[in-house]
Design an enzyme around this catalytic site. Structure first.
Site, mmCIF file in Angstrom:
data_model
loop_
_atom_site.group_PDB
_atom_site.id
_atom_site.type_symbol
_atom_site.label_atom_id
_atom_site.label_comp_id
_atom_site.label_asym_id
_atom_site.label_seq_id
_atom_site.Cartn_x
_atom_site.Cartn_y
_atom_site.Cartn_z
ATOM 1 N N SER A 58 0.842 -1.188 0.000
ATOM 2 C CA SER A 58 0.000 0.000 0.000
ATOM 3 C C SER A 58 0.885 1.249 0.000
ATOM 4 C CB SER A 58 -0.966 -0.022 1.195
ATOM 5 O OG SER A 58 -1.959 0.965 1.064
ATOM 6 N N GLU A 81 -1.792 -2.577 -8.086
ATOM 7 C CA GLU A 81 -3.025 -2.871 -7.362
ATOM 8 C C GLU A 81 -3.509 -1.579 -6.729
ATOM 9 O OE1 GLU A 81 -3.594 -2.904 -3.767
ATOM 10 O OE2 GLU A 81 -1.661 -1.900 -3.523
ATOM 11 N N HIS A 136 -5.233 -5.364 -1.520
ATOM 12 C CA HIS A 136 -5.637 -5.055 -0.149
ATOM 13 C C HIS A 136 -6.584 -6.090 0.459
ATOM 14 C CE1 HIS A 136 -3.750 -1.214 -0.921
ATOM 15 N NE2 HIS A 136 -4.065 -0.798 0.291
#
Length: 341
Positions: free
Chosen positions: A136, A245, A309
């Site tokens: 992330s 992502e 995630h």
């Protein structure tokens, strides 16, 4: 005097050359495997986490035989940050400078890495190479470590996302991660252990553009990859297998970020592209966006890869050569991400 107008193909080449300079020729450094008794340091360089979750993660890590150092104040909060910039970078640098620490785990992502990237002690990390873990917002740190240190780092689950949960939902991701950082493989089978297995046949990645390619792995969260364009930490996409992502981003925002990468020349010449989970976006709309940006590309592209995630988040070692086979939906490491000593 006639005006010189470069051909479109030349413009693309020039854009890619300027936007994604190849820092080639360097040897990549690998951290050594994690072993029982090793020191792991937790840090919070982005957003804050809860102490109950940190304590649970520490218990589970110590049950595996590791020594875990949790700095005082790791649960501090300042707006959406885990403390001031000074506090967060000092905490991170203390972990990177620790010659006894074999790994540094960001407890969670959130926001904050881009505020401190220029102040990270990369020289200390080069002096004391160690496993660095996160995803992330930690994408910013992985890109910076690749650019500044040429050290393999791990885009992987974190103590609060979800290494502190031994439930069945996270077994796939957690087992792959612990196998990788301790053995350099995803599984025990010598013939298949370097290939990332699909969570199930129904969840196997799909080819958007068929073909095979080899290149070093790089990428992570699309928001952070986009946010670092034009900085010293910009992704090095040329000749790489780029994985992307994101979470809670609607289709138009994914579109905008991919547009930025394309305008910067960063989608011109990767070896291949791996698209993971983009939860929060309409699936039909997202599929159309991906087709717009990748369907006519001359390199292989897969969608639905188990990174992101959600519960399916396979660890990827940034900087390690890998082979992408789009038709088979497989990504295989071509060498161990860990040092042999």
């Amino acid at each position: 005097m006639p005006t010189f107008r470069p051909a479109p193909a030349l413009l693309c080449l020039l854009a890619a050359t300027v936007a994604a300079p190849v820092r080639g020729g360097e040897e990549w450094v690998k951290p050594r495997p994690l072993r029982p008794g090793d020191v792991i340091r937790f840090v919070a360089p982005a957003s804050a986490g809860d102490m109950a979750g940190v304590r649970r993660a520490r218990e589970l890590f110590e049950a595996r035989g590791f020594k875990v150092v949790v700095p005082e104040g790791i649960d501090r909060k300042r707006r959406y940050l885990a403390g001031t910039d000074d506090q967060r970078v000092e905490e991170l640098n203390a972990a990177l400078r620790d010659p006894d620490a074999r790994a540094v785990f960001a407890i969670r992502g959130g926001y904050g890495l881009t505020r401190i990237l220029a102040r990270v002690d990369y020289d200390a990390l080069k002096k004391h190479p160690k496993i660095v873990v996160g995803y992330s917002d930690l994408t910013g740190l992985h890109l910076a470590i690749s650019a500044k240190c040429r050290l393999v780092s791990f885009h992987a689950p974190m103590p609060l996302s979800h290494l502190n949960d031994e439930g069945e939902a996270y077994r796939y991701s957690n087992d792959l991660f612990w196998n990788l950082v301790q053995t350099g493989r995803y599984g025990d089978d010598p013939t298949t252990g370097m290939t990332i297995p699909a969570p199930s046949p129904a969840e196997a990645p799909k080819a958007l553009v068929p073909g095979t390619a080899e290149g070093r792995l790089t990428g992570g969260n699309l928001t952070l990859v986009s946010a670092t364009v034009g900085t010293p930490y910009q992704i090095e996409a040329r000749g790489r297998i780029v994985f992307l992502e994101d979470t809670q981003e609607p289709g138009y925002r994914v579109d905008r970020m991919l547009s930025q990468l394309r305008l910067a020349g960063l989608l011109d010449a990767p070896a291949g592209v791996v698209l993971g989970s983009f939860d929060g976006a309409d699936s039909a709309e997202l599929a159309e966006v991906f087709r717009d940006y990748f369907a006519d590309r001359p390199y292989p592209v897969v969608t639905g890869f188990p990174i992101g995630h959600g519960a399916r988040n396979a660890a990827l070692p940034c900087g390690v050569p890998a082979r992408l086979d789009a038709a088979a939906g497989t990504l295989t490491l071509l060498e161990s991400p860990l040092a042999t000593d």
